[in-house]
Scaffold this motif. Structure first.
Motif: not given
Length: 249
Positions: A170, A172, A233
Motif C-alpha cells: 500500500h 497512503h 479512501f
C-alpha cells in the motif's frame, strides 16, 4: 522492507516537517494536530507543521492556529489556490521546505487532517532515515474515537490479509515519509486529482530512490463516508459497501 544500506545510512534527518492538507476539517483538525505534536516530542530534530487549507468554508485554519498557540506547536497555514489534491500536497511540501529552511537531508512526513498518528510515528520515520531509506510508506487503520460503520470490519479484515510481517503493497499519503532531496529530484506529488500518493511512489522508484514499506507504521484514519477526494479512501469505502458515489468538488 529492503535491507541493503543506502548512502544516508546512520544519519538522522537534518530537519522534519509534517504536511497536512485540510478541507472543512474543523471537527477533526485539533485531534490530528495534538497527535502530531505528541509524536514530535519524541525527537530533538528541528521540526514544524504545515496545514494546507484547501478551500475550506469553515474555521479549519483558525482552529489549527489557535491550537498551535495553545500547545506551542511550530505551525504555519498556507492557502494555495490549487486545483487538485496532488497540487495541494505539492504546494504544502514546497511551503514546508521554505518555511522551515529544510535542506536535502531533511524529511517531509505526510498525513491527513482526519488522521491520528501514534506517539512513535516521527521516531519510526527517523529510524528509517537512519537506515538509509529515501522514502517509506506505512499503513492505515480506522479510528475508534469517531463513528465507524460496522461493515468496515470487512474492510479491516481484507486489508490485514494484504500485510506480511515486514512488507505491504500500500501507498497512503496519510502515512508517508520522504527525504527532501528525493522528493525534489523526482518532481514531488504530480498535480493529479486522485492517487497522487501512488503517482509520487512511481516517480520515486523511477528516479532510483531507496523506498520501503513498513506494516508496523500504522496511523488511524476516520473511515468516514463523506469522501473528500474522488476515488480516494472514502470513495473506496463506498464501493466496498455498494453505496452510491458521493459528489466531490
Amino acid at each position: 522492507m529492503p535491507t541493503e544500506p543506502g548512502p544516508h545510512r546512520g544519519s538522522p534527518p537534518s530537519g522534519l516537517a509534517v504536511v497536512i492538507p485540510a478541507r472543512d476539517e474543523s471537527a477533526l483538525i485539533e485531534s490530528c494536530l495534538r497527535s502530531v505534536a505528541r509524536s514530535l516530542t519524541h525527537t530533538d530534530i528541528h521540526a514544524g507543521v504545515v496545514v494546507v487549507d484547501d478551500h475550506s468554508t469553515d474555521d479549519t485554519a483558525r482552529r489549527a492556529l489557535d491550537l498551535a498557540d495553545e500547545i506551542g506547536l511550530h505551525l504555519v497555514v498556507v492557502e494555495p489556490d490549487a486545483p487538485t489534491i496532488g497540487a495541494v500536497r505539492h504546494r504544502g511540501a514546497l511551503a514546508a521546505i521554505a518555511a522551515f529552511d529544510l535542506d536535502g537531508d531533511a524529511w517531509l512526513l505526510s498525513t491527513d487532517a482526519d488522521t491520528l498518528v501514534p506517539e512513535s510515528w516521527v521516531r519510526d520515520y527517523v529510524a528509517h532515515a537512519r537506515e538509509g531509506f529515501d522514502a517509506v510508506t506505512g499503513v492505515v487503520d480506522l479510528r475508534t474515537d469517531v463513528d465507524v460503520p460496522t461493515f468496515l470490519d470487512d474492510w479491516r479484515r481484507g486489508y490485514a490479509d494484504t500485510l506480511s510481517v515486514d512488507d505491504h503493497p500500500h501507498v497512503h499519503a496519510a502515512n508517508l515519509g520522504v527525504r527532501v532531496q528525493a522528493y525534489l529530484s523526482c518532481g514531488g506529488f504530480p498535480p493529479v486529482a486522485r492517487a497522487e500518493d501512488i503517482a509520487l511512489w512511481k516517480r520515486l522508484r523511477e528516479t532510483g530512490a531507496r523506498v520501503g514499506a513498513d506494516p508496523r507504521l500504522v496511523v488511524a484514519t476516520s473511515g468516514r463516508l463523506d469522501a473528500r477526494i474522488a476515488r480516494g479512501f472514502g470513495a473506496a469505502i463506498h464501493r466496498l459497501h455498494a453505496l452510491p458515489a458521493l459528489p466531490t468538488s
